[in-house]
Motif scaffolding. Structure first.
Motif, PDB file in Angstrom:
ATOM      1  N   ALA A  99     -45.842  31.559  -9.260  1.00 46.10           N
ATOM      2  CA  ALA A  99     -45.751  33.073  -8.949  1.00 46.10           C
ATOM      3  C   ALA A  99     -46.615  33.528  -8.011  1.00 46.10           C
ATOM      4  CB  ALA A  99     -46.220  33.894 -10.165  1.00 46.10           C
ATOM      5  N   ASP A 106     -39.634  37.860  -7.873  1.00 44.43           N
ATOM      6  CA  ASP A 106     -39.017  37.026  -8.908  1.00 44.43           C
ATOM      7  C   ASP A 106     -38.122  36.035  -8.386  1.00 44.43           C
ATOM      8  OD1 ASP A 106     -40.311  38.403 -11.266  1.00 44.43           O
ATOM      9  OD2 ASP A 106     -38.250  40.068 -11.162  1.00 44.43           O
ATOM     10  N   SER A 119     -39.195  32.260  -9.066  1.00 46.24           N
ATOM     11  CA  SER A 119     -40.641  32.363  -9.391  1.00 46.24           C
ATOM     12  C   SER A 119     -40.751  31.754 -10.926  1.00 46.24           C
ATOM     13  CB  SER A 119     -41.180  33.487  -9.732  1.00 46.24           C
ATOM     14  OG  SER A 119     -42.210  33.591 -10.340  1.00 46.24           O
ATOM     15  N   ILE A 122     -40.258  33.179 -14.242  1.00 48.30           N
ATOM     16  CA  ILE A 122     -39.222  33.933 -15.033  1.00 48.30           C
ATOM     17  C   ILE A 122     -38.249  32.799 -15.451  1.00 48.30           C
ATOM     18  CG2 ILE A 122     -39.040  35.982 -13.440  1.00 48.30           C
ATOM     19  CD1 ILE A 122     -36.531  34.597 -11.960  1.00 48.30           C
ATOM     20  N   SER A 125     -37.249  33.620 -18.830  1.00 48.14           N
ATOM     21  CA  SER A 125     -37.148  34.993 -19.049  1.00 48.14           C
ATOM     22  C   SER A 125     -35.698  35.416 -19.078  1.00 48.14           C
ATOM     23  CB  SER A 125     -37.786  35.763 -17.858  1.00 48.14           C
ATOM     24  OG  SER A 125     -37.348  37.102 -17.698  1.00 48.14           O
ATOM     25  N   LYS A 127     -34.408  37.666 -17.345  1.00 50.28           N
ATOM     26  CA  LYS A 127     -34.086  38.294 -16.099  1.00 50.28           C
ATOM     27  C   LYS A 127     -33.272  37.136 -15.293  1.00 50.28           C
ATOM     28  CE  LYS A 127     -38.320  39.782 -15.128  1.00 50.28           C
ATOM     29  NZ  LYS A 127     -38.975  40.668 -14.116  1.00 50.28           N
ATOM     30  N   VAL A 131     -31.585  37.561 -11.755  1.00 53.21           N
ATOM     31  CA  VAL A 131     -32.120  37.099 -10.449  1.00 53.21           C
ATOM     32  C   VAL A 131     -31.353  36.159  -9.473  1.00 53.21           C
ATOM     33  CG1 VAL A 131     -34.321  35.926  -9.582  1.00 53.21           C
ATOM     34  CG2 VAL A 131     -34.508  37.709 -11.414  1.00 53.21           C
ATOM     35  N   TYR A 196     -37.351  42.074  -6.867  1.00 45.52           N
ATOM     36  CA  TYR A 196     -38.550  42.675  -7.364  1.00 45.52           C
ATOM     37  C   TYR A 196     -38.050  43.420  -9.019  1.00 45.52           C
ATOM     38  CZ  TYR A 196     -41.616  41.952  -3.408  1.00 45.52           C
ATOM     39  OH  TYR A 196     -42.467  41.364  -2.762  1.00 45.52           O
ATOM     40  N   ASP A 197     -39.025  43.854  -9.512  1.00 43.03           N
ATOM     41  CA  ASP A 197     -38.994  44.364 -10.758  1.00 43.03           C
ATOM     42  C   ASP A 197     -38.353  45.924 -10.726  1.00 43.03           C
ATOM     43  OD1 ASP A 197     -39.077  44.839 -13.723  1.00 43.03           O
ATOM     44  OD2 ASP A 197     -41.149  45.331 -13.656  1.00 43.03           O
TER      45      ASP A 197
END
Length: 255
Positions: A99, A106, A119, A122, A125, A127, A131, A196-197
């Motif tokens: 990270a 991400d 990353s 994640i 995750s 996500k 991603v 990104y988030d």
């Protein structure tokens, strides 16, 4: 930034066992995930991505969505060929970085080497699928267009693949975003397009009940030399109550 020792691990299942074998995976020496465990997670995510891409190409809105993401003059036939190849496992090389090396992103895509970076934060995750899809969007754009499409075409592509009904304001907002930044690969800065988030994929910290709930995470991550202050979290309260949020252990980062 300290140099990181990069270990390239070729994890390619037998073709007889897997119709869409994994591309070679790279892992940085300072990463926090087990390579074999991470490979299994990435394989599962790629299976979902491949299915979504197959359905996307077959959808009635394919031509319009592709041109929305990558420009009105996009060669739709070429785009279909590129996406079909992706869905059959002909993907860019993937590398997992820490990270810290990812500078808070991400995912990222390097158009010079054609590499997708993920990353390690994640890998486990929910996500991960989005991603990878977003970074594949950046890869597709690099194959279709000599000049990078305006804004964050990767996120726009991902959201269209997911079947989201985007308003003109949504599309304009994504086209106005700056998705470029820096990551660190083997101690050297690399300019990339980043994921990104967003509010849509805010970290869910669950139900907040009586007592203390501690969450450890990075916030205020960087994009190039800028800081993104839109770092989202969400939680649930079962009943009205007073709530205190404490941000602790913060440290000033260079702008």
């Amino acid at each position: 930034m300290e140099n990181t020792r990069e270990i390239l691990v070729a994890i390619i299942p037998e073709p007889s066992d897997y119709p869409n074998p994994l591309p070679p995976l790279g892992f940085s020496g300072d990463g926090s995930v087990n390579p074999l465990t991470a490979a299994a997670q990435i394989e599962a995510a790629l299976t979902q991505v491949n299915q979504q891409l197959t359905e996307f190409v077959a959808s009635a809105n394919f031509q319009g969505d592709l041109q929305t993401a990558f420009g009105a003059s996009t060669d739709v036939e070429l785009g279909a060929t590129i996406i079909e190849a992706l869905s059959q496992g002909e993907t860019p090389n993937l590398k997992v970085l820490s990270a810290r090396s990812m500078n808070g992103a991400d995912g990222a895509f390097d158009s010079v080497t054609g590499t997708v970076y993920l990353s390690d934060a994640i890998i486990h995750s929910e996500k991960l699928v989005d991603v990878i899809t977003e970074e594949f969007g950046h890869y597709i754009d690099s194959q279709l267009n000599e000049i990078d499409s305006p804004g964050d075409e990767g996120e726009l592509f991902m959201r269209l693949v997911n079947g989201e009904a985007l308003s003109e304001a949504d599309i304009t907002g994504l086209r106005n975003q700056d998705d470029w930044g820096l990551i660190w690969v083997e101690g050297e800065p690399v300019a990339v397009q980043m994921a990104y988030d967003t509010m849509a994929d805010a970290l869910n910290v669950g139900v907040i009940e009586s007592g203390e709930k501690v969450i450890s995470d990075r916030i205020g991550f960087g994009q190039g030399r800028r800081r993104d202050r839109n770092d989202y979290y969400r939680f649930t309260l079962n009943e009205p109550q007073s709530l205190t949020i404490l941000l602790d252990g913060m440290r000033k980062m260079p702008i």
